[in-house]
Design an enzyme around this catalytic site. Structure first.
Site, PDB file in Angstrom:
ATOM      1  N   ASP A  67     -74.796  67.545  42.106  1.00  9.87           N
ATOM      2  CA  ASP A  67     -74.941  66.238  41.447  1.00  9.87           C
ATOM      3  C   ASP A  67     -74.618  65.105  42.425  1.00  9.87           C
ATOM      4  O   ASP A  67     -74.785  63.929  42.102  1.00  9.87           O
ATOM      5  CB  ASP A  67     -74.105  66.150  40.163  1.00  9.87           C
ATOM      6  CG  ASP A  67     -72.616  66.313  40.411  1.00  9.87           C
ATOM      7  OD1 ASP A  67     -72.218  66.646  41.538  1.00  9.87           O
ATOM      8  OD2 ASP A  67     -71.840  66.114  39.447  1.00  9.87           O
ATOM      9  N   SER A  68     -74.231  65.471  43.650  1.00 13.93           N
ATOM     10  CA  SER A  68     -74.119  64.478  44.726  1.00 13.93           C
ATOM     11  C   SER A  68     -75.464  63.783  44.959  1.00 13.93           C
ATOM     12  O   SER A  68     -75.520  62.741  45.609  1.00 13.93           O
ATOM     13  CB  SER A  68     -73.650  65.142  46.025  1.00 13.93           C
ATOM     14  OG  SER A  68     -74.448  66.266  46.317  1.00 13.93           O
ATOM     15  N   ASP A 106     -75.926  72.093  39.687  1.00 14.87           N
ATOM     16  CA  ASP A 106     -74.717  71.485  39.127  1.00 14.87           C
ATOM     17  C   ASP A 106     -74.946  71.034  37.692  1.00 14.87           C
ATOM     18  O   ASP A 106     -75.985  70.428  37.389  1.00 14.87           O
ATOM     19  CB  ASP A 106     -74.349  70.237  39.943  1.00 14.87           C
ATOM     20  CG  ASP A 106     -73.168  70.469  40.856  1.00 14.87           C
ATOM     21  OD1 ASP A 106     -72.441  71.468  40.683  1.00 14.87           O
ATOM     22  OD2 ASP A 106     -72.965  69.630  41.760  1.00 14.87           O
ATOM     23  N   LYS A 136     -73.182  75.467  38.394  1.00 16.58           N
ATOM     24  CA  LYS A 136     -71.823  75.165  38.864  1.00 16.58           C
ATOM     25  C   LYS A 136     -71.260  74.085  37.965  1.00 16.58           C
ATOM     26  O   LYS A 136     -71.981  73.163  37.566  1.00 16.58           O
ATOM     27  CB  LYS A 136     -71.845  74.697  40.324  1.00 16.58           C
ATOM     28  CG  LYS A 136     -70.456  74.282  40.833  1.00 16.58           C
ATOM     29  CD  LYS A 136     -70.389  74.122  42.335  1.00 16.58           C
ATOM     30  CE  LYS A 136     -70.850  72.789  42.866  1.00 16.58           C
ATOM     31  NZ  LYS A 136     -70.153  71.607  42.312  1.00 16.58           N
ATOM     32  N   GLU A 138     -67.481  71.677  37.153  1.00 15.91           N
ATOM     33  CA  GLU A 138     -66.175  71.251  37.663  1.00 15.91           C
ATOM     34  C   GLU A 138     -65.097  71.478  36.621  1.00 15.91           C
ATOM     35  O   GLU A 138     -65.321  71.283  35.427  1.00 15.91           O
ATOM     36  CB  GLU A 138     -66.232  69.764  38.045  1.00 15.91           C
ATOM     37  CG  GLU A 138     -67.161  69.491  39.200  1.00 15.91           C
ATOM     38  CD  GLU A 138     -67.150  68.026  39.636  1.00 15.91           C
ATOM     39  OE1 GLU A 138     -66.260  67.265  39.203  1.00 15.91           O
ATOM     40  OE2 GLU A 138     -68.040  67.665  40.419  1.00 15.91           O
ATOM     41  N   GLU A 205     -62.661  72.184  46.890  1.00 17.25           N
ATOM     42  CA  GLU A 205     -62.988  70.957  47.633  1.00 17.25           C
ATOM     43  C   GLU A 205     -61.750  70.110  47.919  1.00 17.25           C
ATOM     44  O   GLU A 205     -60.895  69.912  47.038  1.00 17.25           O
ATOM     45  CB  GLU A 205     -64.001  70.106  46.834  1.00 17.25           C
ATOM     46  CG  GLU A 205     -64.313  68.783  47.532  1.00 17.25           C
ATOM     47  CD  GLU A 205     -65.522  68.030  46.995  1.00 17.25           C
ATOM     48  OE1 GLU A 205     -66.197  68.545  46.087  1.00 17.25           O
ATOM     49  OE2 GLU A 205     -65.790  66.925  47.507  1.00 17.25           O
TER      50      GLU A 205
HETATM   51  O1  KIV Z   1     -72.462  67.852  44.249  1.00 16.91           O
HETATM   52  C1  KIV Z   1     -72.267  68.467  45.316  1.00 16.91           C
HETATM   53  O2  KIV Z   1     -72.984  68.300  46.308  1.00 16.91           O
HETATM   54  C2  KIV Z   1     -71.123  69.388  45.374  1.00 16.91           C
HETATM   55  C3  KIV Z   1     -70.721  69.901  46.709  1.00 16.91           C
HETATM   56  C4  KIV Z   1     -70.152  68.828  47.520  1.00 16.91           C
HETATM   57  C5  KIV Z   1     -69.846  71.082  46.603  1.00 16.91           C
HETATM   58  O3  KIV Z   1     -70.554  69.682  44.381  1.00 16.91           O
END
Ligand code: KIV
Length: 290
Positions: A67-68, A106, A136, A138, A205
């Site tokens: 989600d970056s 994510d 994934k 959090e 992280e």
């Molecule tokens: O969103 C993302 O790119 C991430 C990584 C930095 C692990 O969660």
């Protein structure tokens, strides 16, 4: 790599294509950690587009549609405004552009926290509409019930603990975590909780190195570090960070290329040639055949 050929029907040319390769699987990733050790560290990078996935895929074990992308692709101030539809569109592109890596998508903020059932509704859309292999999410102890709910229903989950960017408002920034004894203990408990809940791996992280080593040694599942330790079972970076797309990167990023310089240099040369009419040349224009 051996090659096979596919016929391009529009040009009648036989194009070399990589030999069909079996895609890695979630169990294969998990099996890389044997008796608490990973002899061959796991390689993971973020990818958001099909072409980027094609280029990164042969070198990676896992591609993360992170989600970056909110900041990297959309210029948003944080990951919080990222939507499920955005993740699904980019997730599907990355699956189309890859044939080797496990693709993970994510779960964006607000799509999974309310309840395990809510998480299942969102995650099943992600899996069905992208073709990815896992999601994934959090959170540590607070997400254990959700991780267990999803895993027991056929959705492999990679957890993400330590510095969790979706919690930036609660954490007060993106600084390294685990400096105090209290926080060290809480992150240890988070890591244990997600592993016990059935996560197949965990991203760790932005934590102090001693904590990363302790967690990697404690867990049976692979620990993928980012700003953690070389001792982790694998590493992940945001691809644009390590490619040098941005002027400022976190301390834990190693910059392998200067892609920003390459792009702006090419744009500068193009602009100059358009302005002095040296582009296009005879090579780039259509003329009647003689
Ligand atoms: O969103 C993302 O790119 C991430 C990584 C930095 C692990 O969660």
């Amino acid at each position: 790599m051996s090659t096979t050929f596919t016929l391009d029907t529009s040009t009648s040319r036989a194009n070399p294509t990589p030999a069909p390769m079996k895609r890695l699987t979630v169990p294969a990733i998990q099996r890389r950690k044997v008796e608490g050790r990973t002899n061959e560290p796991l390689v993971m990078l973020t990818a958001y587009t099909a072409r980027q996935a094609q280029l990164l895929d042969p070198h990676c074990d896992m591609l993360l549609v992170g989600d970056s992308l909110g900041q990297v692709i959309y210029g948003l101030p944080s990951t919080l405004p990222v939507t499920l539809d955005m993740m699904i569109a980019h997730g599907a592109a990355v699956v189309r552009g890859s044939y080797h890596s496990v693709v993970l998508v994510d779960m964006p903020f607000g799509s999974y926290e309310a309840s395990p059932a809510h998480a299942f509704t969102s995650a099943s859309r992600v899996m069905a509409e992208t073709g990815c292999a896992a999601v994934k999410l959090e959170g540590g102890q607070a997400m254990a019930e959700t991780i267990s709910f999803l895993s027991r229903r056929g959705i492999p989950v990679m957890a993400h603990v330590g510095l969790t960017p979706q919690a930036v408002n609660a954490l007060g920034g993106y600084g390294a975590r685990g400096k105090s004894q209290e926080e060290h203990a809480r992150i240890m408990d988070d890591a244990k909780a997600v592993a016990n809940a059935g996560a197949f791996a965990v991203v760790l992280e932005g934590v102090m190195e001693d904590l990363a080593i302790e967690i990697t040694d404690m867990l049976d599942i692979p620990v993928i570090g980012i700003g953690a330790s070389a001792h982790c079972d694998g590493q992940v970076l945001v691809s644009e960070d390590m490619l040098g797309m941005f002027e400022r990167t976190p301390r834990f990023v190693k910059v392998y290329e200067n892609i920003a310089g390459t792009i702006s240099g090419a744009a500068e040369r193009y602009a100059a040639e358009v302005r002095n009419r040296s582009f296009p040349t005879q090579d780039q224009v259509y003329r009647p055949k003689k």
